[in-house]
Scaffold this motif. Structure first.
Motif, short mmCIF file in Angstrom:
data_model
loop_
_atom_site.label_atom_id
_atom_site.label_comp_id
_atom_site.label_asym_id
_atom_site.label_seq_id
_atom_site.Cartn_x
_atom_site.Cartn_y
_atom_site.Cartn_z
N VAL A 3 0.26 3.22 -3.39
CA VAL A 3 -0.83 4.17 -3.15
C VAL A 3 -0.33 5.42 -2.42
CG1 VAL A 3 -3.09 4.53 -2.10
CG2 VAL A 3 -2.55 2.32 -3.11
N VAL A 4 0.24 5.23 -1.24
CA VAL A 4 0.60 6.36 -0.38
C VAL A 4 1.69 7.21 -1.00
CG1 VAL A 4 1.47 7.03 1.89
CG2 VAL A 4 -0.20 5.17 1.69
N THR A 51 0.83 -1.21 0.00
CA THR A 51 0.00 0.00 0.00
C THR A 51 0.86 1.26 0.00
OG1 THR A 51 -1.77 -1.18 1.12
CG2 THR A 51 -1.84 1.22 1.23
N LEU A 52 1.94 1.25 0.77
CA LEU A 52 2.84 2.41 0.78
C LEU A 52 3.46 2.64 -0.59
CD1 LEU A 52 4.64 1.90 4.23
CD2 LEU A 52 3.03 3.73 3.62
N VAL A 69 0.46 9.24 -4.09
CA VAL A 69 -0.43 10.35 -3.72
C VAL A 69 0.38 11.47 -3.07
CG1 VAL A 69 -2.31 11.04 -2.17
CG2 VAL A 69 -2.53 8.97 -3.57
N LEU A 70 1.26 11.14 -2.15
CA LEU A 70 2.06 12.16 -1.48
C LEU A 70 2.99 12.87 -2.45
CD1 LEU A 70 2.92 10.43 1.93
CD2 LEU A 70 1.25 12.26 1.48
#
Length: 172
Positions: free
Chosen positions: A75-76, A71-72, A79-80
């Motif tokens: 996704v994360v 997920t990191l 997005v960041l």
């Protein structure tokens, strides 16, 4: 692990931020903080997120730390980094001609994967697996991914050129 575009792209995010924020006055720091470099990294990490979340998600059942890492990475971080790109990349600085240069890395990655695959008898992604899909299908799949790179890259350039100069325009 370095055979995965996901890992290389996440390393590019980490390296570009480290250089731009940690050593902004050095030649490498200025290069990493340049709008073209920031946008290239944004392009790569956005395509990672798109391909993973539309094609690859769910192929492996993950739980615990594996799920968190997945997920990191997919996704994360994307997005960041897009948020960082929106906030810090100076507006109206990108040119359409830069898109071609940004495609050199993904093209080199594809070439590396297709040359290494038969030797290692392993492909990093199922849509690149020539031994099960054949070259014709892998080239079609690669064309779809190329279209993603072109669309996302064009979108990033258009967004950079369209946003008002003061919109999310903070300098490091």
């Amino acid at each position: 692990m370095l055979s995965y575009f996901t890992i290389i792209s996440n390393l590019a995010v980490a390296l570009s931020l480290t250089l731009a924020l940690g050593w902004p006055s050095t030649k490498l720091g200025r290069y990493a903080a340049s709008p073209a470099s920031q946008t290239a990294v944004a392009l790569y990490i956005v395509v990672v997120a798109l391909v993973y979340n539309t094609v690859l998600r769910g192929l492996l059942l993950l739980a615990g730390w594996s799920w968190l890492a997945d997920t990191l990475l997919h996704v994360v971080v994307p997005v960041l980094y897009v948020g960082y790109w929106l906030w810090f990349t100076p507006r109206r600085t990108l040119r359409w001609a830069q898109l071609g240069a940004w495609l050199v890395f993904p093209a080199a990655y594809l070439g590396y994967s297709l040359l290494r695959g038969p030797v290692a008898q392993w492909y990093p992604y199922p849509f690149l697996n020539v031994s099960t899909l054949g070259y014709a299908q892998v080239l079609r799949n690669s064309g779809v991914v190329l279209a993603c790179f072109l669309l996302v890259g064009s979108g990033l350039i258009a967004l950079n050129r369209a946003l008002p100069l003061r919109y999310f325009n903070k300098q490091l």
